[in-house]
Design an enzyme around this catalytic site. Structure first.
Site, PDB file in Angstrom:
ATOM      1  N   ARG A 246      -9.695   1.474   7.534  1.00  0.00           N
ATOM      2  CA  ARG A 246      -9.787   0.013   8.230  1.00  0.00           C
ATOM      3  C   ARG A 246     -10.556  -0.850   8.942  1.00  0.00           C
ATOM      4  NH1 ARG A 246      -3.650  -1.214   9.764  1.00  0.00           N
ATOM      5  NH2 ARG A 246      -2.788   0.587   8.105  1.00  0.00           N
TER       6      ARG A 246
ATOM      7  N   ARG B  97      11.101  -0.764  10.922  1.00  0.00           N
ATOM      8  CA  ARG B  97      10.070  -0.589  11.353  1.00  0.00           C
ATOM      9  C   ARG B  97      10.281  -1.429  13.340  1.00  0.00           C
ATOM     10  NH1 ARG B  97       4.909   0.561   7.889  1.00  0.00           N
ATOM     11  NH2 ARG B  97       4.049  -0.418   9.729  1.00  0.00           N
TER      12      ARG B  97
ATOM     13  N   ARG C  12      -0.913  -8.075  13.409  1.00  0.00           N
ATOM     14  CA  ARG C  12      -1.425  -7.303  12.178  1.00  0.00           C
ATOM     15  C   ARG C  12      -2.082  -7.762  10.966  1.00  0.00           C
ATOM     16  NH1 ARG C  12       4.101  -4.665  11.540  1.00  0.00           N
ATOM     17  NH2 ARG C  12       3.488  -3.839   9.829  1.00  0.00           N
TER      18      ARG C  12
ATOM     19  N   ARG D  44      11.175  -6.157   4.932  1.00  0.00           N
ATOM     20  CA  ARG D  44      11.140  -4.316   4.946  1.00  0.00           C
ATOM     21  C   ARG D  44      12.325  -3.035   6.045  1.00  0.00           C
ATOM     22  NH1 ARG D  44       5.893  -2.098   5.517  1.00  0.00           N
ATOM     23  NH2 ARG D  44       5.974  -2.945   7.360  1.00  0.00           N
TER      24      ARG D  44
ATOM     25  N   LYS E 135       0.558  -0.768   0.015  1.00  0.00           N
ATOM     26  CA  LYS E 135      -0.249  -0.555  -0.272  1.00  0.00           C
ATOM     27  C   LYS E 135       1.317   1.416  -0.071  1.00  0.00           C
ATOM     28  CE  LYS E 135      -1.570  -1.387   3.806  1.00  0.00           C
ATOM     29  NZ  LYS E 135      -1.563  -2.293   4.476  1.00  0.00           N
TER      30      LYS E 135
HETATM   31  P1  AP5 Z   1       4.613  -1.835   1.831  1.00  0.00           P
HETATM   32  O1  AP5 Z   1       4.931  -0.740   1.109  1.00  0.00           O
HETATM   33  O2  AP5 Z   1       5.475  -1.157   3.669  1.00  0.00           O
HETATM   34  O3  AP5 Z   1       3.065  -1.855   2.590  1.00  0.00           O
HETATM   35  P2  AP5 Z   1       2.063  -1.629   2.918  1.00  0.00           P
HETATM   36  O4  AP5 Z   1       1.048  -2.323   2.648  1.00  0.00           O
HETATM   37  O5  AP5 Z   1       2.053  -0.583   3.376  1.00  0.00           O
HETATM   38  O6  AP5 Z   1       2.164  -2.229   5.012  1.00  0.00           O
HETATM   39  P3  AP5 Z   1       2.258  -1.667   6.311  1.00  0.00           P
HETATM   40  O7  AP5 Z   1       2.984  -3.067   6.611  1.00  0.00           O
HETATM   41  O8  AP5 Z   1       2.324  -0.548   6.293  1.00  0.00           O
HETATM   42  O9  AP5 Z   1       0.754  -1.598   7.055  1.00  0.00           O
HETATM   43  P4  AP5 Z   1       0.212  -1.673   7.823  1.00  0.00           P
HETATM   44  O10 AP5 Z   1      -0.848  -1.466   7.761  1.00  0.00           O
HETATM   45  O11 AP5 Z   1       0.976  -2.507   9.318  1.00  0.00           O
HETATM   46  O12 AP5 Z   1       1.238  -0.093   8.912  1.00  0.00           O
HETATM   47  P5  AP5 Z   1       0.693   1.194   8.712  1.00  0.00           P
HETATM   48  O13 AP5 Z   1       2.153   2.325   8.032  1.00  0.00           O
HETATM   49  O14 AP5 Z   1      -0.412   1.463   7.908  1.00  0.00           O
HETATM   50  O15 AP5 Z   1       5.291  -2.750   1.430  1.00  0.00           O
HETATM   51  C1  AP5 Z   1       6.164  -4.262   2.169  1.00  0.00           C
HETATM   52  C2  AP5 Z   1       7.784  -4.346   2.022  1.00  0.00           C
HETATM   53  O16 AP5 Z   1       7.652  -4.998   0.752  1.00  0.00           O
HETATM   54  C3  AP5 Z   1       9.075  -2.556   2.125  1.00  0.00           C
HETATM   55  O17 AP5 Z   1       9.599  -3.551   2.267  1.00  0.00           O
HETATM   56  C4  AP5 Z   1       8.178  -3.180   0.111  1.00  0.00           C
HETATM   57  O18 AP5 Z   1       9.683  -2.003  -0.367  1.00  0.00           O
HETATM   58  C5  AP5 Z   1       8.396  -4.711  -0.240  1.00  0.00           C
HETATM   59  N1  AP5 Z   1       7.507  -4.369  -1.669  1.00  0.00           N
HETATM   60  C6  AP5 Z   1       5.962  -4.013  -1.896  1.00  0.00           C
HETATM   61  N2  AP5 Z   1       5.946  -3.732  -3.509  1.00  0.00           N
HETATM   62  C7  AP5 Z   1       6.094  -5.000  -3.415  1.00  0.00           C
HETATM   63  C8  AP5 Z   1       6.523  -6.003  -4.447  1.00  0.00           C
HETATM   64  N3  AP5 Z   1       5.846  -5.420  -5.472  1.00  0.00           N
HETATM   65  N4  AP5 Z   1       7.788  -6.520  -4.814  1.00  0.00           N
HETATM   66  C9  AP5 Z   1       7.979  -6.674  -3.439  1.00  0.00           C
HETATM   67  N5  AP5 Z   1       8.481  -6.512  -2.897  1.00  0.00           N
HETATM   68  C10 AP5 Z   1       7.575  -5.611  -2.413  1.00  0.00           C
HETATM   69  O19 AP5 Z   1      -0.371   0.960  10.002  1.00  0.00           O
HETATM   70  C11 AP5 Z   1       0.932   0.724  11.452  1.00  0.00           C
HETATM   71  C12 AP5 Z   1      -0.091   0.984  12.734  1.00  0.00           C
HETATM   72  O20 AP5 Z   1      -0.833   2.180  12.547  1.00  0.00           O
HETATM   73  C13 AP5 Z   1      -1.485   0.106  12.999  1.00  0.00           C
HETATM   74  O21 AP5 Z   1      -0.537  -1.409  13.167  1.00  0.00           O
HETATM   75  C14 AP5 Z   1      -1.965   0.542  13.757  1.00  0.00           C
HETATM   76  O22 AP5 Z   1      -1.946   0.141  15.051  1.00  0.00           O
HETATM   77  C15 AP5 Z   1      -2.066   1.971  13.158  1.00  0.00           C
HETATM   78  N6  AP5 Z   1      -2.717   2.287  12.218  1.00  0.00           N
HETATM   79  C16 AP5 Z   1      -2.604   3.162  11.744  1.00  0.00           C
HETATM   80  N7  AP5 Z   1      -3.538   3.569  10.352  1.00  0.00           N
HETATM   81  C17 AP5 Z   1      -4.926   2.890  10.878  1.00  0.00           C
HETATM   82  C18 AP5 Z   1      -5.859   2.367  11.218  1.00  0.00           C
HETATM   83  N8  AP5 Z   1      -6.855   3.115   9.678  1.00  0.00           N
HETATM   84  N9  AP5 Z   1      -6.836   2.598  12.148  1.00  0.00           N
HETATM   85  C19 AP5 Z   1      -6.320   2.070  13.126  1.00  0.00           C
HETATM   86  N10 AP5 Z   1      -5.555   2.302  13.564  1.00  0.00           N
HETATM   87  C20 AP5 Z   1      -4.555   2.553  12.775  1.00  0.00           C
HETATM   88 MG    MG Z   2       2.413   1.035   4.394  1.00  0.00          MG
END
Ligand code: AP5
Ligand code: MG
Length: 215
Positions: free
Chosen positions: A85, A154, A165, A122, A9
């Site tokens: 989400r 991270r 998660r 990552r 994402k």
């Molecule tokens: P990446 O792009 O980083 O993946 P992502 O889908 O963004 O996954 P996240 O782990 O960031 O999602 P998340 O929901 O856990 O975290 P968030 O920050 O939103 O890609 C992952 C890896 O794969 C990278 O190394 C990348 O280089 C690699 N990659 C990407 N595409 C690729 C490809 N095509 N081929 C190969 N490799 C690839 O949330 C963090 C925390 O914040 C949550 O746990 C929660 O506590 C809180 N939070 C955030 N939003 C909310 C909400 N709406 N409600 C409640 N709590 C929330």
């Molecule tokens: Mg992300």
């Protein structure tokens, strides 16, 4: 953009925001910035993030409401990354946007094993948030190619937090896929393959939605 943790994402939303020249709004990034600055709400959310728990809906909706009220999103539109989400967040967002609505919801699909593998590899820049991985490192000594910041793992990419998660994704977020499909907003995108290929699929789906709206 919906999708499991590790679906790409963040990686893809940054690119979409450059392609369409619109703001990228990531609730995860907003929370990490607030936590690093130790603002009152940053202190409130940091333990939820570290443990892989969801931040309470009212806090999340409040933060997004503030961001959507800013001038740039009103003028240009936006791409949402990691929000909504939960069902309550989706309903809160619909209220915030009414009488308008989202144009399109993209669901980035990958198998769970791929998600686990990507997250354990990552690495991210502490300054600008750019993503790298053990197999796609920065050019020079874990220093960000874009801003020169330090590139680290991270804190919530520990095995335990990743597992939590992904479990919460299945319980709370996966039902949104059907919810948006019923509302005719959903495009499912295959998240496997090179990031460039995935981006091309997303842009094609968005452009098709834009074309059909203007017909
Ligand atoms: P990446 O792009 O980083 O993946 P992502 O889908 O963004 O996954 P996240 O782990 O960031 O999602 P998340 O929901 O856990 O975290 P968030 O920050 O939103 O890609 C992952 C890896 O794969 C990278 O190394 C990348 O280089 C690699 N990659 C990407 N595409 C690729 C490809 N095509 N081929 C190969 N490799 C690839 O949330 C963090 C925390 O914040 C949550 O746990 C929660 O506590 C809180 N939070 C955030 N939003 C909310 C909400 N709406 N409600 C409640 N709590 C929330
Ligand atoms: Mg992300």
């Amino acid at each position: 953009v919906l999708g499991k943790q590790g679906a790409g994402k963040g990686t893809q939303c940054v690119r979409l925001s450059r392609h369409y020249v619109i703001p990228h709004i990531s609730t995860g990034d907003l929370f990490r910035t607030a936590a690093a600055a130790q603002t009152p709400y940053g202190k409130l959310v940091e333990h939820y993030i570290a443990e892989g728990e969801l931040v309470p809906d009212d806090v999340v909706i409040g933060v997004v409401a503030e961001r959507l009220a800013e001038d740039d999103t009103i003028r240009k539109g936006f791409v949402l990354d990691g929000f909504p989400r939960t069902l309550a967040q989706a309903e809160g967002l619909a209220e915030l946007l009414a009488p308008d609505d989202l144009d399109l919801v993209l669901d980035l699909e990958i198998p769970k094993e791929v998600a686990l593998a990507r997250l354990s590899e990552r690495r991210v820049c502490v300054s600008c948030g750019t993503n790298y991985s053990l197999s796609r490192p920065p050019k020079f000594d874990w220093t960000c190619d874009i801003c020169g910041g330090e590139v680290v793992q991270r804190e919530d990419d520990s095995e335990e937090a990743i597992r939590r998660r992904l479990m919460l994704y299945e319980e709370e977020t996966a039902p949104l896929v059907a919810w948006y499909e019923e509302r005719g907003k959903l495009a499912v995108i295959d998240g496997l393959g090179e990031p460039d290929e995935v981006q091309a699929r997303m842009v094609a789906a968005i452009d098709a939605a834009i074309r059909s709206r203007h017909q």
